[in-house]
Design an enzyme around this catalytic site. Sequence first.
Site, PDB file in Angstrom:
ATOM      1  N   ARG A  48      44.955  36.965  33.269  1.00 19.99           N
ATOM      2  CA  ARG A  48      45.592  37.514  34.471  1.00 19.99           C
ATOM      3  C   ARG A  48      46.160  36.385  35.317  1.00 19.99           C
ATOM      4  NH1 ARG A  48      47.927  37.614  37.988  1.00 19.99           N
ATOM      5  NH2 ARG A  48      48.143  38.979  39.775  1.00 19.99           N
ATOM      6  N   ILE A  62      42.359  35.402  45.040  1.00 24.74           N
ATOM      7  CA  ILE A  62      41.621  36.587  44.600  1.00 24.74           C
ATOM      8  C   ILE A  62      41.845  36.778  43.091  1.00 24.74           C
ATOM      9  CG2 ILE A  62      41.111  39.019  45.029  1.00 24.74           C
ATOM     10  CD1 ILE A  62      42.448  38.812  47.739  1.00 24.74           C
ATOM     11  N   PRO A  63      41.283  35.873  42.279  1.00 23.52           N
ATOM     12  CA  PRO A  63      41.394  36.076  40.830  1.00 23.52           C
ATOM     13  C   PRO A  63      40.596  37.312  40.418  1.00 23.52           C
ATOM     14  CG  PRO A  63      39.882  34.280  41.302  1.00 23.52           C
ATOM     15  CD  PRO A  63      40.496  34.693  42.614  1.00 23.52           C
ATOM     16  N   HIS A  64      41.024  37.948  39.326  1.00 25.06           N
ATOM     17  CA  HIS A  64      40.344  39.168  38.915  1.00 25.06           C
ATOM     18  C   HIS A  64      40.530  39.423  37.431  1.00 25.06           C
ATOM     19  CE1 HIS A  64      44.347  39.995  40.548  1.00 25.06           C
ATOM     20  NE2 HIS A  64      44.472  40.930  39.619  1.00 25.06           N
ATOM     21  N   GLY A  65      39.568  40.130  36.882  1.00 26.52           N
ATOM     22  CA  GLY A  65      39.645  40.520  35.495  1.00 26.52           C
ATOM     23  C   GLY A  65      39.197  41.956  35.322  1.00 26.52           C
TER      24      GLY A  65
END
Length: 153
Positions: A48, A62-65
């Site tokens: 992502r 705001i990294p996200h998976g």
Amino acid sequence: MEVTRKELINLELTEETKETVIQSLAKQIDACGLIESFDTYYDSVLEREALTSTGIGFGIAIPHGKSLAVKECAVAFGRLSQEVDWESLDNEPVKMVFLLAVPESCSGNQHLKIIASLSRKLIHEDFRTSLEKSKNSQEIVDLINDCLQNMMS
């Protein structure tokens, strides 16, 4: 529904790269038993991140998976001891990171709702200042859960 807890908060992250910051916070999510496979989840976050930076400005990322490896929604929070280059939208380094873990099976785009709710709060300087100056993990937990409470109900 509370998406964070004290075990997911790190107020003194010493990592020096985007990848190691994500890895450290992902390990905290894993240690809480919220993901099935650390590697699968970690890879989903990096994939992502490769699309476009999750550095939203104001020194925040705001990294996200979203992954089959995630058992339930979680938000980990890290305050960095030193700023990290995140290739942010405003070209400023990051000093606070929210790492989201979202199950693939989550209805709709729950991760987008979480990001939107956080982003709406992060626009306000008083909220960012509270995150920066909080002395303990429970204060951060309360700030994040309060911010997301309306969205989750």
